[in-house]
Write a protein that holds these residues in place. Structure first.
Motif, mmCIF file in Angstrom:
data_model
loop_
_atom_site.group_PDB
_atom_site.id
_atom_site.type_symbol
_atom_site.label_atom_id
_atom_site.label_comp_id
_atom_site.label_asym_id
_atom_site.label_seq_id
_atom_site.Cartn_x
_atom_site.Cartn_y
_atom_site.Cartn_z
ATOM 1 N N GLU A 82 0.830 -1.215 0.000
ATOM 2 C CA GLU A 82 0.000 0.000 0.000
ATOM 3 C C GLU A 82 0.859 1.258 0.000
ATOM 4 O OE1 GLU A 82 -2.552 -0.660 3.360
ATOM 5 O OE2 GLU A 82 -3.628 -2.280 2.350
ATOM 6 N N ASN A 83 2.072 1.131 0.531
ATOM 7 C CA ASN A 83 3.028 2.252 0.512
ATOM 8 C C ASN A 83 3.714 2.410 -0.847
ATOM 9 O OD1 ASN A 83 2.556 2.950 3.182
ATOM 10 N ND2 ASN A 83 4.222 1.698 3.996
ATOM 11 N N GLY A 84 3.359 1.515 -1.783
ATOM 12 C CA GLY A 84 3.911 1.635 -3.134
ATOM 13 C C GLY A 84 5.229 0.904 -3.349
ATOM 14 N N THR A 85 5.567 -0.023 -2.444
ATOM 15 C CA THR A 85 6.834 -0.755 -2.569
ATOM 16 C C THR A 85 6.779 -1.722 -3.750
ATOM 17 O OG1 THR A 85 7.021 -0.640 -0.172
ATOM 18 C CG2 THR A 85 8.536 -2.123 -1.304
ATOM 19 N N THR A 86 7.807 -1.701 -4.573
ATOM 20 C CA THR A 86 7.901 -2.580 -5.746
ATOM 21 C C THR A 86 9.191 -3.387 -5.678
ATOM 22 O OG1 THR A 86 9.111 -0.931 -7.029
ATOM 23 C CG2 THR A 86 6.699 -0.869 -7.181
ATOM 24 N N VAL A 87 9.327 -4.345 -6.584
ATOM 25 C CA VAL A 87 10.579 -5.109 -6.680
ATOM 26 C C VAL A 87 11.739 -4.141 -6.909
ATOM 27 C CG1 VAL A 87 11.857 -6.823 -8.032
ATOM 28 C CG2 VAL A 87 9.423 -7.202 -7.523
ATOM 29 N N ARG A 88 11.534 -3.184 -7.793
ATOM 30 C CA ARG A 88 12.595 -2.215 -8.110
ATOM 31 C C ARG A 88 12.989 -1.385 -6.891
ATOM 32 N NH1 ARG A 88 14.522 -1.218 -12.861
ATOM 33 N NH2 ARG A 88 12.774 -2.233 -13.916
ATOM 34 N N SER A 89 11.996 -0.951 -6.111
ATOM 35 C CA SER A 89 12.336 -0.129 -4.940
ATOM 36 C C SER A 89 13.034 -0.958 -3.858
ATOM 37 C CB SER A 89 11.115 0.603 -4.383
ATOM 38 O OG SER A 89 10.095 -0.279 -3.987
ATOM 39 N N CYS A 90 12.785 -2.278 -3.827
ATOM 40 C CA CYS A 90 13.514 -3.160 -2.895
ATOM 41 C C CYS A 90 14.986 -3.251 -3.297
ATOM 42 C CB CYS A 90 12.880 -4.544 -2.872
ATOM 43 S SG CYS A 90 11.249 -4.570 -2.098
ATOM 44 N N LEU A 91 15.237 -3.346 -4.598
ATOM 45 C CA LEU A 91 16.622 -3.377 -5.075
ATOM 46 C C LEU A 91 17.315 -2.044 -4.797
ATOM 47 C CD1 LEU A 91 16.138 -5.258 -8.480
ATOM 48 C CD2 LEU A 91 16.993 -6.191 -6.327
ATOM 49 N N GLN A 92 16.575 -0.964 -4.949
ATOM 50 C CA GLN A 92 17.144 0.360 -4.648
ATOM 51 C C GLN A 92 17.490 0.479 -3.162
ATOM 52 O OE1 GLN A 92 13.967 2.767 -6.211
ATOM 53 N NE2 GLN A 92 14.839 2.864 -8.278
ATOM 54 N N ALA A 93 16.684 -0.161 -2.315
ATOM 55 C CA ALA A 93 16.954 -0.136 -0.870
ATOM 56 C C ALA A 93 18.277 -0.843 -0.565
ATOM 57 C CB ALA A 93 15.810 -0.805 -0.114
ATOM 58 N N VAL A 94 18.502 -1.982 -1.217
ATOM 59 C CA VAL A 94 19.775 -2.706 -1.023
ATOM 60 C C VAL A 94 20.946 -1.827 -1.466
ATOM 61 C CG1 VAL A 94 21.138 -4.695 -1.801
ATOM 62 C CG2 VAL A 94 18.734 -4.994 -1.172
ATOM 63 N N LYS A 95 20.800 -1.202 -2.615
ATOM 64 C CA LYS A 95 21.848 -0.307 -3.132
ATOM 65 C C LYS A 95 22.142 0.807 -2.127
ATOM 66 C CE LYS A 95 23.107 2.078 -7.429
ATOM 67 N NZ LYS A 95 23.237 3.500 -7.097
ATOM 68 N N LYS A 96 21.064 1.371 -1.584
ATOM 69 C CA LYS A 96 21.200 2.467 -0.607
ATOM 70 C C LYS A 96 21.927 1.982 0.654
ATOM 71 C CE LYS A 96 17.822 5.516 -0.749
ATOM 72 N NZ LYS A 96 16.584 6.297 -0.510
ATOM 73 N N LEU A 97 21.583 0.781 1.104
ATOM 74 C CA LEU A 97 22.242 0.211 2.290
ATOM 75 C C LEU A 97 23.720 -0.050 2.023
ATOM 76 C CD1 LEU A 97 19.304 -2.130 3.293
ATOM 77 C CD2 LEU A 97 20.260 -0.364 4.790
ATOM 78 N N ARG A 98 24.047 -0.536 0.834
ATOM 79 C CA ARG A 98 25.456 -0.746 0.484
ATOM 80 C C ARG A 98 26.213 0.581 0.441
ATOM 81 N NH1 ARG A 98 25.920 -5.525 2.207
ATOM 82 N NH2 ARG A 98 25.163 -7.230 0.924
ATOM 83 N N GLU A 99 25.556 1.607 -0.084
ATOM 84 C CA GLU A 99 26.202 2.933 -0.156
ATOM 85 C C GLU A 99 26.470 3.501 1.231
ATOM 86 O OE1 GLU A 99 23.401 4.985 -2.627
ATOM 87 O OE2 GLU A 99 24.305 4.253 -4.503
ATOM 88 N N ARG A 100 25.707 3.037 2.211
ATOM 89 C CA ARG A 100 25.920 3.467 3.601
ATOM 90 C C ARG A 100 27.024 2.662 4.284
ATOM 91 N NH1 ARG A 100 20.120 4.945 6.335
ATOM 92 N NH2 ARG A 100 21.394 4.729 8.215
ATOM 93 N N GLY A 101 27.602 1.723 3.549
ATOM 94 C CA GLY A 101 28.732 0.963 4.084
ATOM 95 C C GLY A 101 28.363 -0.325 4.783
ATOM 96 N N ILE A 102 27.135 -0.785 4.611
ATOM 97 C CA ILE A 102 26.719 -2.049 5.238
ATOM 98 C C ILE A 102 27.235 -3.213 4.402
ATOM 99 C CG2 ILE A 102 24.681 -3.477 5.761
ATOM 100 C CD1 ILE A 102 23.387 -0.664 6.515
ATOM 101 N N THR A 103 27.994 -4.105 5.031
ATOM 102 C CA THR A 103 28.702 -5.159 4.286
ATOM 103 C C THR A 103 28.123 -6.558 4.473
ATOM 104 O OG1 THR A 103 30.270 -5.402 6.117
ATOM 105 C CG2 THR A 103 30.905 -3.904 4.336
ATOM 106 N N GLN A 104 27.215 -6.733 5.445
ATOM 107 C CA GLN A 104 26.679 -8.087 5.686
ATOM 108 C C GLN A 104 25.974 -8.627 4.437
ATOM 109 O OE1 GLN A 104 26.381 -5.585 8.011
ATOM 110 N NE2 GLN A 104 26.177 -6.418 10.073
#
Length: 268
Positions: A82-104
């Protein structure tokens, strides 16, 4: 290890399990869906768990008909949709987390229909580019996974399959030959959710699977307390906590961090 030199895919998972072995404990992989309770909070919750020192993540891609999920996760993924989350926005979230230096290591957990709609090959390639390490697809049996298996193998990405207490030896053999990264062992027959006690015969299930493979075994469904987490040490290579963290996420990032910390500390 910097983000630029981070191991990826199956290699990242091997290193994760090796580190847990060296520390004489099970690896802890929390599940959290992107877009719940909203997009930014889901990213902050995952970042907070990373800071607490979890070993890896199961990143939830919301879907309208999540068959393996119990009421808590179903409700959360519905809100995410309902918040509009899509497969693409999930991938963007991972990218954003990696850019923040999260390595797990981050495993994308989603159902097969949205991935087919996105395009299987395109999804695997885009997931890898975003910084994901593999796929967990609950409604994808090994018999129907040829395309997924082929593309994941080519890209060095893990592809996880499931085993349950009801799995017979033939099914165990098929899954152990097909799964890469780890095998997801369902602790009970049913759906995800917070439970007071884990099934008493869970060690027998693990023993039956372990007799056929050395692939890491990760247990999920029903694990929700520090006591449950502690009982995973020496039993399995890793475990997933989902519903308890999702329930905490309803109140924001701080309760997620608090529960994650308690679960992680129980392993030491």
């Amino acid at each position: 290890m910097t983000a630029t030199t981070r191991l990826q895919g199956i290699d990242a998972l091997e290193a994760m399990f090796q580190q847990a072995v060296e520390q004489d404990r099970a690896a802890f992989l929390p599940y959290f869906p992107i877009g719940y309770p909203d997009y930014d909070t889901s990213i902050e919750a995952i970042a907070a768990m990373a800071e607490v020192g979890v070993d890896g993540f199961e990143i939830g891609i919301p879907f309208s008909d999540p068959l393996a999920d119990g009421p808590t996760n179903q409700a959360a993924t519905q809100i995410a949709l309902e918040n509009g989350t899509t497969v693409r926005s999930c991938l963007q979230a991972v990218k954003k987390l990696r850019e923040r230096g999260i390595t797990q290591p981050m495993m994308m957990m989603g159902y097969v229909n949205p991935l087919i709609a996105y395009g299987v090959e395109q999804f695997v390639v885009d997931a890898k580019a975003a910084g994901a390490d593999g796929l967990i697809v609950p409604d994808l049996p090994p018999e129907e996974a040829h395309d997924f298996s082929e593309i994941c193998a080519r890209e060095g990405m893990a592809l996880v399959f499931f085993l349950a207490p009801t799995s017979n030896d033939k099914r165990i053999e098929m899954v152990t030959k097909s799964a890469t990264g780890f095998i997801y062992v369902v602790s009970l027959v049913g759906i995800t959710g917070v439970r007071r006690d884990l099934p008493p015969d869970v060690a027998n299930v693990i023993q039956r699977i372990r007799a056929q493979t050395q692939t890491p075994l990760v247990m999920g469904f029903g694990i929700s307390t520090p006591e449950h987490a502690r009982s995973m040490n020496g039993l399995v290579d890793g475990f997933i906590v989902g519903s308890a963290l999702v329930r905490a996420g309803k109140e924001g990032v701080a309760p997620v961090r608090e529960l994650t910390e308690a679960l992680r500390k129980a392993l030491d």
